[in-house]
Design an enzyme around this catalytic site. Structure first.
Site, PDB file in Angstrom:
ATOM      1  N   THR A  12       0.073  -4.338 -12.317  1.00 11.61           N
ATOM      2  CA  THR A  12      -1.283  -4.680 -11.872  1.00 11.61           C
ATOM      3  C   THR A  12      -1.652  -3.753 -10.708  1.00 11.61           C
ATOM      4  O   THR A  12      -0.806  -3.378  -9.903  1.00 11.61           O
ATOM      5  CB  THR A  12      -1.403  -6.160 -11.441  1.00 11.61           C
ATOM      6  OG1 THR A  12      -0.721  -6.375 -10.212  1.00 11.61           O
ATOM      7  CG2 THR A  12      -0.870  -7.099 -12.518  1.00 11.61           C
ATOM      8  N   GLY A  13      -2.913  -3.356 -10.669  1.00  8.67           N
ATOM      9  CA  GLY A  13      -3.306  -2.339  -9.687  1.00  8.67           C
ATOM     10  C   GLY A  13      -2.611  -1.019  -9.994  1.00  8.67           C
ATOM     11  O   GLY A  13      -2.206  -0.294  -9.090  1.00  8.67           O
ATOM     12  N   GLY A  14      -2.515  -0.707 -11.286  1.00 10.43           N
ATOM     13  CA  GLY A  14      -1.809   0.515 -11.703  1.00 10.43           C
ATOM     14  C   GLY A  14      -2.694   1.751 -11.697  1.00 10.43           C
ATOM     15  O   GLY A  14      -2.282   2.805 -12.182  1.00 10.43           O
ATOM     16  N   SER A  16      -3.997   3.160  -8.885  1.00 14.07           N
ATOM     17  CA  SER A  16      -4.078   3.781  -7.559  1.00 14.07           C
ATOM     18  C   SER A  16      -2.753   3.622  -6.818  1.00 14.07           C
ATOM     19  O   SER A  16      -1.977   2.693  -7.112  1.00 14.07           O
ATOM     20  CB  SER A  16      -5.196   3.098  -6.750  1.00 14.07           C
ATOM     21  OG  SER A  16      -5.325   3.686  -5.464  1.00 14.07           O
ATOM     22  N   GLY A  17      -2.481   4.513  -5.886  1.00 11.27           N
ATOM     23  CA  GLY A  17      -1.416   4.354  -4.903  1.00 11.27           C
ATOM     24  C   GLY A  17      -0.044   4.010  -5.471  1.00 11.27           C
ATOM     25  O   GLY A  17       0.449   4.664  -6.400  1.00 11.27           O
ATOM     26  N   ILE A  18       0.573   2.983  -4.898  1.00 14.92           N
ATOM     27  CA  ILE A  18       1.941   2.594  -5.284  1.00 14.92           C
ATOM     28  C   ILE A  18       1.990   2.184  -6.759  1.00 14.92           C
ATOM     29  O   ILE A  18       2.928   2.515  -7.482  1.00 14.92           O
ATOM     30  CB  ILE A  18       2.431   1.432  -4.378  1.00 14.92           C
ATOM     31  CG1 ILE A  18       2.561   1.902  -2.925  1.00 14.92           C
ATOM     32  CG2 ILE A  18       3.758   0.867  -4.884  1.00 14.92           C
ATOM     33  CD1 ILE A  18       2.781   0.768  -1.912  1.00 14.92           C
ATOM     34  N   GLY A  19       0.960   1.457  -7.203  1.00 14.30           N
ATOM     35  CA  GLY A  19       0.933   1.004  -8.602  1.00 14.30           C
ATOM     36  C   GLY A  19       0.896   2.171  -9.573  1.00 14.30           C
ATOM     37  O   GLY A  19       1.636   2.186 -10.565  1.00 14.30           O
ATOM     38  N   SER A 137       5.092  -6.903   1.772  1.00 14.45           N
ATOM     39  CA  SER A 137       4.822  -5.959   2.865  1.00 14.45           C
ATOM     40  C   SER A 137       5.689  -6.330   4.057  1.00 14.45           C
ATOM     41  O   SER A 137       5.952  -7.518   4.296  1.00 14.45           O
ATOM     42  CB  SER A 137       3.353  -6.026   3.280  1.00 14.45           C
ATOM     43  OG  SER A 137       3.171  -5.328   4.498  1.00 14.45           O
ATOM     44  N   TYR A 150      -3.445 -11.126   6.200  1.00 12.49           N
ATOM     45  CA  TYR A 150      -2.713 -10.273   5.244  1.00 12.49           C
ATOM     46  C   TYR A 150      -1.222 -10.605   5.281  1.00 12.49           C
ATOM     47  O   TYR A 150      -0.590 -10.795   4.232  1.00 12.49           O
ATOM     48  CB  TYR A 150      -2.961  -8.810   5.611  1.00 12.49           C
ATOM     49  CG  TYR A 150      -2.203  -7.803   4.777  1.00 12.49           C
ATOM     50  CD1 TYR A 150      -2.540  -7.580   3.442  1.00 12.49           C
ATOM     51  CD2 TYR A 150      -1.156  -7.047   5.315  1.00 12.49           C
ATOM     52  CE1 TYR A 150      -1.855  -6.642   2.677  1.00 12.49           C
ATOM     53  CE2 TYR A 150      -0.474  -6.112   4.570  1.00 12.49           C
ATOM     54  CZ  TYR A 150      -0.817  -5.911   3.239  1.00 12.49           C
ATOM     55  OH  TYR A 150      -0.144  -4.973   2.495  1.00 12.49           O
TER      56      TYR A 150
HETATM   57  N1  LIG Z   1       0.170   1.399   1.529  1.00  7.60           N
HETATM   58  C1  LIG Z   1       0.925   0.661   2.316  1.00  7.60           C
HETATM   59  O1  LIG Z   1       1.253   1.039   3.458  1.00  7.60           O
HETATM   60  C2  LIG Z   1       1.435  -0.664   1.836  1.00  7.60           C
HETATM   61  C3  LIG Z   1       2.469  -1.283   2.556  1.00  7.60           C
HETATM   62  C4  LIG Z   1       2.951  -2.513   2.127  1.00  7.60           C
HETATM   63  C5  LIG Z   1       2.422  -3.102   1.001  1.00  7.60           C
HETATM   64  N2  LIG Z   1       1.411  -2.494   0.330  1.00  7.60           N
HETATM   65  C6  LIG Z   1       0.898  -3.184  -0.861  1.00  7.60           C
HETATM   66  O2  LIG Z   1       0.925  -2.313  -1.951  1.00  7.60           O
HETATM   67  C7  LIG Z   1      -0.030  -2.745  -2.931  1.00  7.60           C
HETATM   68  C8  LIG Z   1      -0.779  -1.528  -3.433  1.00  7.60           C
HETATM   69  O3  LIG Z   1      -1.473  -0.941  -2.372  1.00  7.60           O
HETATM   70  P1  LIG Z   1      -1.590   0.633  -2.177  1.00  7.60           P
HETATM   71  O4  LIG Z   1      -1.094   0.955  -0.824  1.00  7.60           O
HETATM   72  O5  LIG Z   1      -1.075   1.352  -3.351  1.00  7.60           O
HETATM   73  O6  LIG Z   1      -3.186   0.751  -2.043  1.00  7.60           O
HETATM   74  P2  LIG Z   1      -4.352   1.177  -3.062  1.00  7.60           P
HETATM   75  O7  LIG Z   1      -4.133   2.583  -3.497  1.00  7.60           O
HETATM   76  O8  LIG Z   1      -5.590   0.808  -2.347  1.00  7.60           O
HETATM   77  O9  LIG Z   1      -4.110   0.242  -4.312  1.00  7.60           O
HETATM   78  C9  LIG Z   1      -4.513  -1.093  -4.370  1.00  7.60           C
HETATM   79  C10 LIG Z   1      -4.500  -1.449  -5.836  1.00  7.60           C
HETATM   80  O10 LIG Z   1      -4.774  -2.845  -5.966  1.00  7.60           O
HETATM   81  C11 LIG Z   1      -5.835  -2.992  -6.898  1.00  7.60           C
HETATM   82  N3  LIG Z   1      -6.620  -4.171  -6.572  1.00  7.60           N
HETATM   83  C12 LIG Z   1      -7.111  -4.548  -5.380  1.00  7.60           C
HETATM   84  N4  LIG Z   1      -7.798  -5.692  -5.501  1.00  7.60           N
HETATM   85  C13 LIG Z   1      -7.741  -6.038  -6.807  1.00  7.60           C
HETATM   86  C14 LIG Z   1      -8.237  -7.105  -7.571  1.00  7.60           C
HETATM   87  N5  LIG Z   1      -8.984  -8.064  -7.013  1.00  7.60           N
HETATM   88  N6  LIG Z   1      -7.968  -7.137  -8.889  1.00  7.60           N
HETATM   89  C15 LIG Z   1      -7.222  -6.184  -9.468  1.00  7.60           C
HETATM   90  N7  LIG Z   1      -6.730  -5.133  -8.815  1.00  7.60           N
HETATM   91  C16 LIG Z   1      -6.983  -5.065  -7.493  1.00  7.60           C
HETATM   92  C17 LIG Z   1      -6.662  -1.732  -6.769  1.00  7.60           C
HETATM   93  O11 LIG Z   1      -7.446  -1.536  -7.937  1.00  7.60           O
HETATM   94  P3  LIG Z   1      -9.035  -1.181  -7.804  1.00  7.60           P
HETATM   95  O12 LIG Z   1      -9.097   0.081  -7.009  1.00  7.60           O
HETATM   96  O13 LIG Z   1      -9.476  -1.029  -9.203  1.00  7.60           O
HETATM   97  O14 LIG Z   1      -9.641  -2.360  -7.097  1.00  7.60           O
HETATM   98  C18 LIG Z   1      -5.573  -0.698  -6.604  1.00  7.60           C
HETATM   99  O15 LIG Z   1      -5.060  -0.321  -7.838  1.00  7.60           O
HETATM  100  C19 LIG Z   1      -0.891  -3.798  -2.234  1.00  7.60           C
HETATM  101  O16 LIG Z   1      -0.481  -5.085  -2.669  1.00  7.60           O
HETATM  102  C20 LIG Z   1      -0.549  -3.609  -0.763  1.00  7.60           C
HETATM  103  O17 LIG Z   1      -0.704  -4.786  -0.033  1.00  7.60           O
HETATM  104  C21 LIG Z   1       0.922  -1.284   0.705  1.00  7.60           C
END
Ligand SMILES: NC(=O)c1ccc[n+]([C@@H]2O[C@H](COP(=O)([O-])OP(=O)(O)OC[C@H]3O[C@@H](n4cnc5c(N)ncnc54)[C@H](OP(=O)(O)O)[C@@H]3O)[C@@H](O)[C@H]2O)c1
Length: 249
Positions: A12-14, A16-19, A137, A150
């Site tokens: 899920t959330g595949g 962008s970013g980590i996904g 996180s 958060y």
């Molecule tokens: N980056 C960090 O430093 C960090 C650290 C710890 C944990 N995390 C966790 O890692 C996960 C991914 O984050 P990321 O850093 O890779 O950031 P990101 O690139 O902003 O990715 C966020 C992803 O979540 C999806 N998303 C958000 N809201 C959604 C919703 N309501 N329904 C379905 N998809 C949704 C986005 O899809 P859309 O763009 O289509 O909305 C996107 O694919 C998050 O859970 C975040 O809390 C990140």
């Protein structure tokens, strides 16, 4: 033979970013990958980038019934799942005094309620031996200012890994959580900060990381693949912190 050949994996959330990095890593290891997200343009781009028989489904994890909708879309395609990376999440930061109910609801609807009911709805689709990895996180482990809502939402996932592992054990499904420290992804651009504030924040965070750098999405992906593979079959209900030592040293 590749590690995930003949396996079907949902991220899920595949888009962008980590996904996205994790979806690419699963695909490189032979998996058929399904991704979800909200944004159609990045879903389409990610499907192209991952290639193969990748399926990209628009699904808002914060919407009522999102899990049921997704489960129905997968069922009608005859999908059975070998792994789920429940990664979609929102990060909204604000000082305690400025938190309003809208921020609370959005964060908990997506990160907690959406995650929980997505797992519940997908449970009938898991093959025996399937693995679920939740994206937590390190914020659940530290008292970072402006992160209260958060951090609480991510703390809930740590308990889900334990309680849902206990409940899904009879089906041969285990649940674990990865807790990344700061990772370079588009997430930081979504915080609503001005570029100068963002640069200042990144520098301040980097100072708190013993390795003096952010992690990469690929470093999180490696851990997710490990926790999704049979080699981690004895790891159940636990949390793997991946943070350059931020919460450890
Ligand atoms: N980056 C960090 O430093 C960090 C650290 C710890 C944990 N995390 C966790 O890692 C996960 C991914 O984050 P990321 O850093 O890779 O950031 P990101 O690139 O902003 O990715 C966020 C992803 O979540 C999806 N998303 C958000 N809201 C959604 C919703 N309501 N329904 C379905 N998809 C949704 C986005 O899809 P859309 O763009 O289509 O909305 C996107 O694919 C998050 O859970 C975040 O809390 C990140």
């Amino acid at each position: 033979m590749k590690r995930f050949e003949n396996k079907t994996i949902l991220v899920t959330g595949g888009n962008s970013g980590i996904g996205l990095s994790t979806a690419l890593a699963f695909a490189r290891e032979g998996a058929r990958v399904i991704i979800t997200g909200r944004d159609q343009a990045t879903l389409d781009a990610a499907r192209e980038q991952i290639g193969g028989a990748t399926l990209a489904l628009r699904n808002d994890q914060g919407a009522p019934g999102a899990g049921q909708t997704l489960a129905a879309q997968l069922s009608e395609r005859g999908v059975r799942l070998d792994a789920l990376f429940l990664n979609a999440g929102v990060a909204k930061f604000a000082p305690f005094e400025q938190i309003d109910e809208a921020l609370w609801d959005d964060t908990f609807n997506v990160n907690v309620k959406g995650a929980y009911f997505t797992i519940q709805a997908l449970t009938p689709l898991f093959n025996p031996g399937a693995a679920i990895v939740l994206n937590g996180s390190v914020n659940a482990r530290i008292g970072m200012p402006a992160s209260s809502v958060y951090a609480a939402s991510k703390a809930a996932l740590i308990t889900f890994a334990k309680t849902l592992s206990a409940e899904l054990l009879p089906r041969g499904v285990r649940v674990n959580v990865v807790s990344p420290g700061p990772v370079t992804t588009p997430l930081y651009g979504r915080l609503g900060l001005a570029p100068a504030d963002l640069t200042g924040m990144a520098a301040a965070i980097t100072e708190q990381i013993p390795l003096k750098r952010f992690g990469t999405p690929e470093e999180i992906a490696g851990a997710v693949l490990y926790l999704s593979a049979p080699e981690s079959a004895f790891i159940v209900g636990t949390e793997l912190i991946i943070d350059g030592g931020m919460t450890q040293l």
